[in-house]
Design a protein around this motif. Sequence first.
Motif, short mmCIF file in Angstrom:
data_model
loop_
_atom_site.label_atom_id
_atom_site.label_comp_id
_atom_site.label_asym_id
_atom_site.label_seq_id
_atom_site.Cartn_x
_atom_site.Cartn_y
_atom_site.Cartn_z
N ALA A 139 0.81 -1.21 0.00
CA ALA A 139 0.00 0.00 0.00
C ALA A 139 0.85 1.26 0.00
CB ALA A 139 -0.91 0.00 1.23
N LYS A 140 0.34 2.28 -0.67
CA LYS A 140 0.95 3.61 -0.72
C LYS A 140 0.00 4.58 -0.03
CE LYS A 140 3.84 5.34 -2.50
NZ LYS A 140 5.12 5.76 -1.98
N PRO A 141 0.16 4.74 1.29
CA PRO A 141 -0.76 5.64 2.00
C PRO A 141 -0.39 7.11 1.83
CG PRO A 141 0.80 4.67 3.53
CD PRO A 141 1.07 4.06 2.18
N GLY A 142 -1.38 7.96 2.04
CA GLY A 142 -1.12 9.39 2.03
C GLY A 142 -1.08 9.97 0.64
N LEU A 143 -0.50 11.15 0.56
CA LEU A 143 -0.51 11.91 -0.68
C LEU A 143 0.72 11.68 -1.55
CD1 LEU A 143 -1.92 15.28 0.70
CD2 LEU A 143 -3.14 13.42 -0.45
N ASP A 144 1.63 10.85 -1.10
CA ASP A 144 2.84 10.56 -1.86
C ASP A 144 2.45 9.94 -3.21
OD1 ASP A 144 5.33 9.75 -2.76
OD2 ASP A 144 5.61 8.23 -1.21
N GLY A 145 2.95 10.51 -4.29
CA GLY A 145 2.61 10.02 -5.61
C GLY A 145 3.70 9.20 -6.27
N HIS A 146 4.76 8.89 -5.55
CA HIS A 146 5.88 8.14 -6.12
C HIS A 146 5.71 6.67 -5.77
CE1 HIS A 146 9.96 7.43 -7.55
NE2 HIS A 146 10.17 6.73 -6.44
N GLY B 63 -2.52 0.63 -4.95
CA GLY B 63 -2.41 1.87 -5.71
C GLY B 63 -2.09 3.05 -4.82
N LEU B 64 -2.09 4.22 -5.42
CA LEU B 64 -1.69 5.45 -4.75
C LEU B 64 -2.80 6.04 -3.87
CD1 LEU B 64 0.06 7.21 -7.75
CD2 LEU B 64 1.18 6.27 -5.72
N ARG B 65 -2.36 6.86 -2.94
CA ARG B 65 -3.22 7.73 -2.13
C ARG B 65 -4.29 6.99 -1.33
NH1 ARG B 65 -1.75 10.17 -6.79
NH2 ARG B 65 -0.49 12.05 -6.54
N GLN B 66 -3.86 5.95 -0.65
CA GLN B 66 -4.78 5.15 0.17
C GLN B 66 -4.85 5.71 1.59
OE1 GLN B 66 -6.44 2.15 -1.19
NE2 GLN B 66 -5.84 3.50 -2.87
N THR B 67 -6.03 5.72 2.15
CA THR B 67 -6.19 6.13 3.55
C THR B 67 -5.91 4.93 4.45
OG1 THR B 67 -8.52 5.52 3.69
CG2 THR B 67 -8.01 7.76 2.88
N PRO B 68 -5.59 5.18 5.70
CA PRO B 68 -5.43 4.04 6.63
C PRO B 68 -6.67 3.15 6.67
CG PRO B 68 -4.49 5.99 7.60
CD PRO B 68 -5.21 6.45 6.34
N GLU B 69 -7.84 3.75 6.63
CA GLU B 69 -9.07 2.96 6.65
C GLU B 69 -9.19 2.07 5.42
OE1 GLU B 69 -9.42 6.35 9.36
OE2 GLU B 69 -8.79 6.24 7.28
N MET B 70 -8.84 2.59 4.26
CA MET B 70 -8.88 1.80 3.02
C MET B 70 -7.89 0.64 3.09
SD MET B 70 -9.04 5.07 0.45
CE MET B 70 -8.98 4.24 -1.12
N ILE B 71 -6.71 0.89 3.64
CA ILE B 71 -5.67 -0.14 3.72
C ILE B 71 -6.09 -1.26 4.65
CG2 ILE B 71 -3.31 -0.58 4.54
CD1 ILE B 71 -2.67 2.33 3.51
N VAL B 72 -6.57 -0.92 5.83
CA VAL B 72 -6.97 -1.94 6.79
C VAL B 72 -8.18 -2.71 6.28
CG1 VAL B 72 -7.84 -2.32 9.14
CG2 VAL B 72 -5.89 -0.79 8.75
N SER B 73 -9.12 -2.02 5.69
CA SER B 73 -10.29 -2.70 5.12
C SER B 73 -9.87 -3.70 4.05
CB SER B 73 -11.27 -1.67 4.54
OG SER B 73 -12.35 -2.31 3.92
N ALA B 74 -9.00 -3.28 3.15
CA ALA B 74 -8.54 -4.17 2.08
C ALA B 74 -7.77 -5.36 2.66
CB ALA B 74 -7.67 -3.41 1.09
N LEU C 248 -6.28 0.92 13.86
CA LEU C 248 -7.37 0.28 13.13
C LEU C 248 -7.22 -1.24 13.11
CD1 LEU C 248 -7.64 2.80 10.18
CD2 LEU C 248 -9.42 2.36 11.90
N LEU C 249 -6.00 -1.71 12.93
CA LEU C 249 -5.77 -3.16 12.97
C LEU C 249 -6.16 -3.74 14.32
CD1 LEU C 249 -2.38 -3.44 11.04
CD2 LEU C 249 -4.60 -4.36 10.31
N ARG C 250 -5.77 -3.06 15.39
CA ARG C 250 -6.13 -3.53 16.74
C ARG C 250 -7.65 -3.50 16.94
NH1 ARG C 250 -2.29 0.19 18.71
NH2 ARG C 250 -4.00 1.07 19.86
N GLU C 251 -8.29 -2.41 16.50
CA GLU C 251 -9.75 -2.30 16.64
C GLU C 251 -10.47 -3.45 15.92
OE1 GLU C 251 -11.10 1.50 15.18
OE2 GLU C 251 -9.83 2.58 16.59
#
Length: 143
Positions: free
Chosen positions: A11-18, A40-51, A79-82
């Motif tokens: 995962a590529k979290p945040g606004l980093d586009g590289h 893919g790019l610009r994933q939120t923590p919630e999107m990453i943990v859900s995926a 989020l992982l702990r929750e």
Amino acid sequence: MATPPIRVLVAKPGLDGHDRGAKIIARALRDAGMEVIYTGLRQTPEMIVSAAIQEDVDCIGLSILSGAHNAIVPRIWALLREQHADDILLVLGGTIPTQDEPAMRANGVAAIFGPGTPLATTIDFIRTHTQPNHHLGAPPSRS
């Protein structure tokens, strides 16, 4: 029955586009026989943990070059702990200052792979520290 492959979410979290490094590691893990899900790019923590939970992964590999690791990693760990999914191995790649490493480890990061880390080092670490056991036909153990 053969051992199922290790499943890794890259995962590529945040606004980093590289994302070149994330794509390189995703390909290397795939070539090493792991199943790789690249978000893919610009994933939120919630999107990453859900995926990660939906895909029943054994490992999450975060690639962060933006300097936002001090905000993103603690949120992902919380989020992982929750979600009772803190048994998923969490590894971090990117430009992480040495002085931030203890905080990353305190927030669930098992390993940090900086620029120039040999691909084999990352592959071996994931192989050594995961046990793919979520895919044997039984439903995932996470709720």
